[in-house]
Motif scaffolding. Structure first.
Motif, PDB file in Angstrom:
ATOM      1  N   PHE A  87      -6.313  -2.180  -4.975  1.00 36.34           N
ATOM      2  CA  PHE A  87      -6.581  -2.282  -3.608  1.00 36.34           C
ATOM      3  C   PHE A  87      -5.401  -2.584  -2.424  1.00 36.34           C
ATOM      4  O   PHE A  87      -5.387  -3.339  -1.804  1.00 36.34           O
ATOM      5  CB  PHE A  87      -7.107  -4.001  -3.383  1.00 36.34           C
ATOM      6  CG  PHE A  87      -9.015  -3.795  -3.781  1.00 36.34           C
ATOM      7  CD1 PHE A  87      -9.663  -3.614  -2.832  1.00 36.34           C
ATOM      8  CD2 PHE A  87      -9.624  -4.872  -4.620  1.00 36.34           C
ATOM      9  CE1 PHE A  87     -10.808  -3.469  -3.688  1.00 36.34           C
ATOM     10  CE2 PHE A  87     -11.108  -4.413  -5.071  1.00 36.34           C
ATOM     11  CZ  PHE A  87     -11.834  -3.459  -4.110  1.00 36.34           C
ATOM     12  N   THR A  88      -4.664  -2.519  -3.409  1.00 39.23           N
ATOM     13  CA  THR A  88      -3.155  -2.984  -2.867  1.00 39.23           C
ATOM     14  C   THR A  88      -1.791  -0.926  -2.673  1.00 39.23           C
ATOM     15  O   THR A  88      -1.918  -0.841  -3.503  1.00 39.23           O
ATOM     16  CB  THR A  88      -1.951  -3.177  -3.916  1.00 39.23           C
ATOM     17  OG1 THR A  88      -2.848  -4.686  -4.072  1.00 39.23           O
ATOM     18  CG2 THR A  88      -1.270  -3.673  -3.491  1.00 39.23           C
ATOM     19  N   HIS A  89      -1.869  -1.197  -0.735  1.00 37.76           N
ATOM     20  CA  HIS A  89      -1.253   0.367  -0.661  1.00 37.76           C
ATOM     21  C   HIS A  89       0.160   0.309  -0.343  1.00 37.76           C
ATOM     22  O   HIS A  89       0.225  -1.010   0.057  1.00 37.76           O
ATOM     23  CB  HIS A  89      -2.408   0.301   0.006  1.00 37.76           C
ATOM     24  CG  HIS A  89      -3.383   1.058   0.562  1.00 37.76           C
ATOM     25  ND1 HIS A  89      -3.656   2.340   0.251  1.00 37.76           N
ATOM     26  CD2 HIS A  89      -4.901   0.168   0.493  1.00 37.76           C
ATOM     27  CE1 HIS A  89      -5.340   2.545   0.318  1.00 37.76           C
ATOM     28  NE2 HIS A  89      -6.108   1.498  -0.199  1.00 37.76           N
ATOM     29  N   ARG A  90       0.777   1.067  -0.304  1.00 34.88           N
ATOM     30  CA  ARG A  90       1.997   1.193  -0.387  1.00 34.88           C
ATOM     31  C   ARG A  90       2.701   0.523   0.866  1.00 34.88           C
ATOM     32  O   ARG A  90       3.624  -0.349   1.491  1.00 34.88           O
ATOM     33  CB  ARG A  90       2.777   2.612  -0.392  1.00 34.88           C
ATOM     34  CG  ARG A  90       4.355   2.139  -0.062  1.00 34.88           C
ATOM     35  CD  ARG A  90       5.145   1.492  -1.299  1.00 34.88           C
ATOM     36  NE  ARG A  90       6.139   2.088  -1.356  1.00 34.88           N
ATOM     37  CZ  ARG A  90       7.665   1.104  -2.372  1.00 34.88           C
ATOM     38  NH1 ARG A  90       6.458   0.899  -3.029  1.00 34.88           N
ATOM     39  NH2 ARG A  90       8.417   0.998  -2.245  1.00 34.88           N
ATOM     40  N   SER A  91       1.484   0.259   1.974  1.00 35.71           N
ATOM     41  CA  SER A  91       2.793  -0.195   3.356  1.00 35.71           C
ATOM     42  C   SER A  91       2.566  -1.085   3.555  1.00 35.71           C
ATOM     43  O   SER A  91       3.094  -2.247   3.613  1.00 35.71           O
ATOM     44  CB  SER A  91       1.191   0.077   4.180  1.00 35.71           C
ATOM     45  OG  SER A  91       0.258  -0.076   4.051  1.00 35.71           O
ATOM     46  N   TYR A  92       1.783  -2.029   2.693  1.00 33.90           N
ATOM     47  CA  TYR A  92       1.282  -3.663   2.265  1.00 33.90           C
ATOM     48  C   TYR A  92       2.248  -3.750   1.478  1.00 33.90           C
ATOM     49  O   TYR A  92       3.526  -4.822   1.706  1.00 33.90           O
ATOM     50  CB  TYR A  92      -0.051  -4.096   1.642  1.00 33.90           C
ATOM     51  CG  TYR A  92       0.260  -6.091   1.232  1.00 33.90           C
ATOM     52  CD1 TYR A  92      -0.481  -6.576   1.915  1.00 33.90           C
ATOM     53  CD2 TYR A  92       0.705  -6.201  -0.003  1.00 33.90           C
ATOM     54  CE1 TYR A  92      -0.126  -7.924   2.305  1.00 33.90           C
ATOM     55  CE2 TYR A  92       0.978  -7.763  -0.507  1.00 33.90           C
ATOM     56  CZ  TYR A  92       0.235  -8.470   0.899  1.00 33.90           C
ATOM     57  OH  TYR A  92      -0.408  -9.335   0.195  1.00 33.90           O
ATOM     58  N   ILE A  93       3.503  -3.626   0.108  1.00 33.79           N
ATOM     59  CA  ILE A  93       4.773  -3.113  -0.338  1.00 33.79           C
ATOM     60  C   ILE A  93       5.322  -3.714   0.263  1.00 33.79           C
ATOM     61  O   ILE A  93       6.012  -4.453   0.432  1.00 33.79           O
ATOM     62  CB  ILE A  93       4.181  -2.663  -1.353  1.00 33.79           C
ATOM     63  CG1 ILE A  93       3.417  -3.333  -2.121  1.00 33.79           C
ATOM     64  CG2 ILE A  93       5.966  -3.516  -2.228  1.00 33.79           C
ATOM     65  CD1 ILE A  93       3.085  -2.424  -4.179  1.00 33.79           C
ATOM     66  N   ILE A  94       5.175  -2.439   1.572  1.00 30.48           N
ATOM     67  CA  ILE A  94       6.263  -2.301   2.613  1.00 30.48           C
ATOM     68  C   ILE A  94       6.655  -3.654   3.171  1.00 30.48           C
ATOM     69  O   ILE A  94       7.506  -3.821   3.575  1.00 30.48           O
ATOM     70  CB  ILE A  94       6.829  -0.745   2.923  1.00 30.48           C
ATOM     71  CG1 ILE A  94       6.885   0.280   2.281  1.00 30.48           C
ATOM     72  CG2 ILE A  94       8.157  -0.817   3.805  1.00 30.48           C
ATOM     73  CD1 ILE A  94       6.433   1.485   2.691  1.00 30.48           C
ATOM     74  N   GLN A  95       5.915  -3.891   3.910  1.00 29.26           N
ATOM     75  CA  GLN A  95       5.761  -4.439   5.246  1.00 29.26           C
ATOM     76  C   GLN A  95       5.960  -6.263   4.476  1.00 29.26           C
ATOM     77  O   GLN A  95       6.943  -7.119   5.162  1.00 29.26           O
ATOM     78  CB  GLN A  95       3.907  -5.301   5.600  1.00 29.26           C
ATOM     79  CG  GLN A  95       3.876  -6.163   6.153  1.00 29.26           C
ATOM     80  CD  GLN A  95       2.684  -6.091   6.526  1.00 29.26           C
ATOM     81  OE1 GLN A  95       2.126  -6.375   5.596  1.00 29.26           O
ATOM     82  NE2 GLN A  95       2.485  -6.584   7.627  1.00 29.26           N
ATOM     83  N   GLU A  96       5.939  -6.374   2.408  1.00 30.01           N
ATOM     84  CA  GLU A  96       6.223  -7.794   2.267  1.00 30.01           C
ATOM     85  C   GLU A  96       7.910  -8.058   1.672  1.00 30.01           C
ATOM     86  O   GLU A  96       8.644  -8.870   2.149  1.00 30.01           O
ATOM     87  CB  GLU A  96       4.658  -7.816   1.533  1.00 30.01           C
ATOM     88  CG  GLU A  96       4.213  -8.084   1.307  1.00 30.01           C
ATOM     89  CD  GLU A  96       3.510  -9.283   2.262  1.00 30.01           C
ATOM     90  OE1 GLU A  96       3.538 -10.663   1.638  1.00 30.01           O
ATOM     91  OE2 GLU A  96       2.787  -9.289   2.998  1.00 30.01           O
ATOM     92  N   GLU A  97       8.233  -6.727   1.387  1.00 34.63           N
ATOM     93  CA  GLU A  97       8.991  -6.843   0.950  1.00 34.63           C
ATOM     94  C   GLU A  97      10.307  -6.867   2.661  1.00 34.63           C
ATOM     95  O   GLU A  97      11.372  -7.414   2.735  1.00 34.63           O
ATOM     96  CB  GLU A  97       9.916  -5.199   0.603  1.00 34.63           C
ATOM     97  CG  GLU A  97       9.414  -5.079  -0.777  1.00 34.63           C
ATOM     98  CD  GLU A  97      10.109  -3.355  -1.089  1.00 34.63           C
ATOM     99  OE1 GLU A  97      10.080  -2.912  -0.124  1.00 34.63           O
ATOM    100  OE2 GLU A  97       8.887  -3.384  -2.024  1.00 34.63           O
TER     101      GLU A  97
END
Length: 312
Positions: A87-97
């Motif tokens: 369920f975790t997309h790369r865009s979400y990780i970039i946003q959280e970083e």
């Protein structure tokens, strides 16, 4: 007699009291109430509808419980860690970083894995399963027909519809909201990969039923039929007019049959001869490839005969 008269007067007194209380209630509604309600309604319409917010922004949201409920709804057992990654997309990780950098963290650590590799694995897995099922249950359909079936079932629109139907939309971790069809489609592929990694025997697809004629559209049925019969040495294809009615009227109807080596392959009707020939050619192809309109849809939950389950 005195008791009887009092008993008859009692309902009248109750009715009078009820009427008087209604009058009092009506007098309690002040004149300012109606203008105030109208003004509140006008202001609400001026502001417009509330902006869309993901369910995860609600106070009562419990992501862990929702992920567990997702597998329960599908009656499947997932590895929770793999399902969260699906369920975790790369865009979400970039946003959280970026959020961590904004508060002064020089080396942000989200402690999450994205689903890019799972999307690729799931796409390959779905393609293999579809090829095996179509080849096993539609053995007479030629290669271009099987490719058309797989292309339709693996289209972004169809996979996004399935993904939304099984309830992935609110569980997706992505920077975009609302999520696009591409994200929904990729999530479904990743979920299939997560299920295959957990239990390969349960990694079957939940697909919509659709008529094969709507998926595989032959542009020139008569020419396709002629080429097929020529390659397989079946003889020359010959359309023949079987019957007609209402000629030279708006209700004209023609009945055409297609013969090959004196054998009737199929028939068709149309408002002119050309349309009737085309419909007869389609009927002939359906009979040759065993894809008649009365045929039951493919059951994707049946086990493949003597076929090994693909693994990664």
């Amino acid at each position: 007699m005195f008791l009887v008269r009092n008993a008859l007067k009692l309902p009248v007194k109750i009715l009078q009291a009820s009427t008087e209380s209604n009058k009092v209630f009506s007098r309690d509604v002040k004149r300012w109430v109606s203008p105030t309600l109208k003004e509140l309604r006008r202001r609400r319409q001026k502001v417009g509808p509330e902006p869309l917010r993901p369910r995860s922004s609600h106070l009562e949201w419990n992501y862990k419980a929702e992920v567990f409920a997702f597998g329960s709804r599908l009656n499947e057992k997932f590895d929770e860690k793999l399902l969260r990654q699906a369920f975790t997309h790369r865009s979400y990780i970039i946003q959280e970083e970026l959020k961590q950098k904004e508060v002064g963290i020089e080396q942000p650590d989200v402690a999450l894995l994205d689903n890019r590799e799972m999307v690729q694995v799931g796409e390959e897995l779905i393609a293999k399963y579809l090829d095996q099922y179509v080849e096993a249950f539609l053995p007479k359909v030629p290669l271009d027909g099987r490719i058309a079936v797989r292309k339709y079932l693996m289209s972004e629109e169809n996979l996004a519809h399935i993904s939304s139907y099984i309830g992935t939309k609110d569980l997706i971790l992505s920077a975009e909201f609302p999520v696009t069809q591409s994200t929904l489609s990729d999530t479904f592929k990743a979920v299939v990969a997560a299920l295959e990694a957990t239990d390969s025997e349960r990694a079957n697809l939940f697909l919509n039923q659709k008529d094969l004629d709507e998926i595989w559209v032959v542009q020139n049925p008569l020419q396709y039929l002629q080429d097929y019969c020529s390659r397989n040495n079946l003889g020359e294809v010959e359309p023949r007019l079987i019957g007609e009615c209402g000629k030279n009227t708006i209700l004209a109807a023609y009945h055409v049959g297609i013969y090959c080596n004196r054998k009737l392959l199929g028939t068709g009707f149309g408002e002119n001869v050309d349309i009737a020939i085309e419909e007869a050619a389609k009927d002939s192809l359906r009979d040759i490839f065993n894809t008649q309109t009365w045929r039951q849809p493919i059951d994707f939950q049946q086990k493949l005969p003597q076929t090994k389950t693909p693994s990664h």
